[in-house]
Write an enzyme that holds these catalytic residues in place. Sequence first.
Site, PDB file in Angstrom:
ATOM      1  N   GLN A   1     123.470 107.477  16.937  1.00 42.62           N
ATOM      2  CA  GLN A   1     123.963 107.243  15.576  1.00 42.62           C
ATOM      3  C   GLN A   1     123.479 108.338  14.632  1.00 42.62           C
ATOM      4  O   GLN A   1     122.643 109.154  14.990  1.00 42.62           O
ATOM      5  CB  GLN A   1     123.446 105.883  15.083  1.00 42.62           C
ATOM      6  CG  GLN A   1     121.934 105.746  15.181  1.00 42.62           C
ATOM      7  CD  GLN A   1     121.451 104.317  15.385  1.00 42.62           C
ATOM      8  OE1 GLN A   1     122.166 103.367  15.115  1.00 42.62           O
ATOM      9  NE2 GLN A   1     120.226 104.164  15.858  1.00 42.62           N
TER      10      GLN A   1
ATOM     11  N   HIS B   1     112.530  91.282   5.859  1.00 38.77           N
ATOM     12  CA  HIS B   1     111.629  91.231   7.014  1.00 38.77           C
ATOM     13  C   HIS B   1     110.780  89.960   7.030  1.00 38.77           C
ATOM     14  O   HIS B   1     110.556  89.381   8.083  1.00 38.77           O
ATOM     15  CB  HIS B   1     110.760  92.496   7.073  1.00 38.77           C
ATOM     16  CG  HIS B   1     111.540  93.704   7.490  1.00 38.77           C
ATOM     17  ND1 HIS B   1     111.654  94.840   6.712  1.00 38.77           N
ATOM     18  CD2 HIS B   1     112.289  93.946   8.600  1.00 38.77           C
ATOM     19  CE1 HIS B   1     112.418  95.725   7.326  1.00 38.77           C
ATOM     20  NE2 HIS B   1     112.817  95.214   8.477  1.00 38.77           N
TER      21      HIS B   1
ATOM     22  N   ASP C   1     112.446 100.580  12.520  1.00 46.42           N
ATOM     23  CA  ASP C   1     111.721 100.972  11.310  1.00 46.42           C
ATOM     24  C   ASP C   1     110.318 100.353  11.253  1.00 46.42           C
ATOM     25  O   ASP C   1     109.464 100.813  10.514  1.00 46.42           O
ATOM     26  CB  ASP C   1     112.517 100.585  10.049  1.00 46.42           C
ATOM     27  CG  ASP C   1     112.947  99.126  10.078  1.00 46.42           C
ATOM     28  OD1 ASP C   1     112.075  98.248   9.942  1.00 46.42           O
ATOM     29  OD2 ASP C   1     114.152  98.854  10.262  1.00 46.42           O
TER      30      ASP C   1
ATOM     31  N   GLU D   1     113.377  99.121  21.118  1.00 46.21           N
ATOM     32  CA  GLU D   1     114.370  99.804  20.260  1.00 46.21           C
ATOM     33  C   GLU D   1     115.101 100.831  21.124  1.00 46.21           C
ATOM     34  O   GLU D   1     114.475 101.608  21.833  1.00 46.21           O
ATOM     35  CB  GLU D   1     113.624 100.456  19.081  1.00 46.21           C
ATOM     36  CG  GLU D   1     114.360 101.564  18.362  1.00 46.21           C
ATOM     37  CD  GLU D   1     115.598 101.105  17.590  1.00 46.21           C
ATOM     38  OE1 GLU D   1     115.486 100.210  16.739  1.00 46.21           O
ATOM     39  OE2 GLU D   1     116.688 101.654  17.867  1.00 46.21           O
TER      40      GLU D   1
ATOM     41  N   ASP E   1     117.374  99.706  25.857  1.00 40.29           N
ATOM     42  CA  ASP E   1     118.359  98.725  25.417  1.00 40.29           C
ATOM     43  C   ASP E   1     117.750  97.328  25.587  1.00 40.29           C
ATOM     44  O   ASP E   1     117.202  97.000  26.647  1.00 40.29           O
ATOM     45  CB  ASP E   1     119.606  98.907  26.280  1.00 40.29           C
ATOM     46  CG  ASP E   1     120.624  97.805  26.049  1.00 40.29           C
ATOM     47  OD1 ASP E   1     120.771  97.377  24.895  1.00 40.29           O
ATOM     48  OD2 ASP E   1     121.259  97.372  27.029  1.00 40.29           O
ATOM     49  N   GLY E   2     117.831  96.499  24.545  1.00 41.25           N
ATOM     50  CA  GLY E   2     117.220  95.173  24.571  1.00 41.25           C
ATOM     51  C   GLY E   2     117.741  94.304  25.709  1.00 41.25           C
ATOM     52  O   GLY E   2     117.005  93.497  26.283  1.00 41.25           O
TER      53      GLY E   2
ATOM     54  N   ASP F   1     116.332  92.070  15.424  1.00 41.00           N
ATOM     55  CA  ASP F   1     116.472  92.788  14.153  1.00 41.00           C
ATOM     56  C   ASP F   1     117.535  93.856  14.335  1.00 41.00           C
ATOM     57  O   ASP F   1     117.231  95.044  14.427  1.00 41.00           O
ATOM     58  CB  ASP F   1     115.118  93.395  13.771  1.00 41.00           C
ATOM     59  CG  ASP F   1     115.152  94.036  12.391  1.00 41.00           C
ATOM     60  OD1 ASP F   1     116.129  93.819  11.649  1.00 41.00           O
ATOM     61  OD2 ASP F   1     114.205  94.765  12.069  1.00 41.00           O
ATOM     62  N   SER F   2     118.784  93.421  14.372  1.00 41.81           N
ATOM     63  CA  SER F   2     119.855  94.349  14.732  1.00 41.81           C
ATOM     64  C   SER F   2     120.594  94.829  13.493  1.00 41.81           C
ATOM     65  O   SER F   2     120.415  94.324  12.400  1.00 41.81           O
ATOM     66  CB  SER F   2     120.859  93.624  15.612  1.00 41.81           C
ATOM     67  OG  SER F   2     121.551  92.681  14.826  1.00 41.81           O
ATOM     68  N   THR F   3     121.457  95.795  13.724  1.00 44.05           N
ATOM     69  CA  THR F   3     122.376  96.225  12.686  1.00 44.05           C
ATOM     70  C   THR F   3     123.616  95.324  12.732  1.00 44.05           C
ATOM     71  O   THR F   3     123.617  94.286  13.386  1.00 44.05           O
ATOM     72  CB  THR F   3     122.692  97.729  12.854  1.00 44.05           C
ATOM     73  OG1 THR F   3     123.637  98.102  11.861  1.00 44.05           O
ATOM     74  CG2 THR F   3     123.252  98.049  14.226  1.00 44.05           C
TER      75      THR F   3
HETATM   76  N1  AG3 Z   1     119.160  94.873   9.900  1.00 42.94           N
HETATM   77  C1  AG3 Z   1     120.258  94.284   9.189  1.00 42.94           C
HETATM   78  C2  AG3 Z   1     121.028  95.264   8.390  1.00 42.94           C
HETATM   79  C3  AG3 Z   1     122.419  94.908   8.138  1.00 42.94           C
HETATM   80  C4  AG3 Z   1     122.886  95.491   6.861  1.00 42.94           C
HETATM   81  N2  AG3 Z   1     124.269  95.730   6.869  1.00 42.94           N
HETATM   82  C5  AG3 Z   1     124.891  96.602   6.049  1.00 42.94           C
HETATM   83  N3  AG3 Z   1     124.227  97.279   5.177  1.00 42.94           N
HETATM   84  N4  AG3 Z   1     126.171  96.743   6.178  1.00 42.94           N
HETATM   85  C6  AG3 Z   1     118.280  95.715   9.198  1.00 42.94           C
HETATM   86  C7  AG3 Z   1     117.211  96.258  10.048  1.00 42.94           C
HETATM   87  C8  AG3 Z   1     115.984  96.465   9.256  1.00 42.94           C
HETATM   88  N5  AG3 Z   1     114.825  96.409  10.070  1.00 42.94           N
END
Ligand code: AG3
Length: 283
Positions: A31, A62, A86, A106, A138-139, A156-158
């Site tokens: 990414q 968090h 992070d 991670e 990979d988790g 703690d994903s995106t």
């Molecule tokens: N995890 C969730 C972030 C999602 C936010 N989405 C967005 N901005 N479109 C954050 C990870 C932090 N440790």
Amino acid sequence: MELWYTEKHTKDAGLTLRVKETLKVWVSEYQTIEVLDTFEYGRVLLLDGLVMCTERDEFIYHELLVHPAMFLHPDPRNVLVIGGGDGGAVREVLRHPEVRSVVLCEIDNAVVETAREFLPTMSSAMFSDPRASIVVEDGIAYLKRNQAQFDVIIVDSTDPVGPAKGLFEAPFYELCLRGLRQKGIVAAQTESPFYHLEFIKGVKANMLEAGFESVHFYFAPVPTYPSGMWSWVVAGSGIEPINGLDAEAVKERAARMELNYYTPKMHGSLFALPRFFENALNQ
Ligand code: AG3
């Protein structure tokens, strides 16, 4: 000249922040990672242009990702954090003195390295505390090899796009269930109830399909996330997030920690959902 960064949350709405300086841009194997310094929210970590966290409001996200699950468990010793490069989630886990080990799994080491350099308030605990270790993997692959080991697993994903998509699906939740020990609890971030209700209903169905008996969502404001209203879930067997909590024990445990958002008093009310959210989940 003024520089502004905008993340579009829908076709027609978004978040915009005035930028002091771009501190880092790194195109990793997975990414594009960016760190901006902004006037209102301090340093901001972006992954593929999406705000992951800001120095100013990350404590809300968090603390709420980690503490409800940690306090619902009577003795959380071994913890796994999936994603979260992070370090913010690991920092919160490490506040619990019961914790013997926390593994951060991670997929992208470039996020960990970026946090080490630019986000020390989030990452320093995971580098300095001997209870923490980092696995770059990979988790899903990691959980396939590690079963019945963890008291708490924190996801703690995106957003559910690209490699993170699988982290919201039933096969992954089945692996989480197998990764847990007796009385284990999974916690995960589950997007905005305001914008992503259908998606959240899907998460509930997937967790039940995977075999979790109790699945409970909760919500809070996170100013820099889409809609400013965010949600999380805790899942396990026989967990009662409101009535099942030993309030005195939690008060005692929390009193020893420096927390900035979570309080034992608010624990129950976190799970009292607005009508539109509750109705959608009960449909
Ligand atoms: N995890 C969730 C972030 C999602 C936010 N989405 C967005 N901005 N479109 C954050 C990870 C932090 N440790």
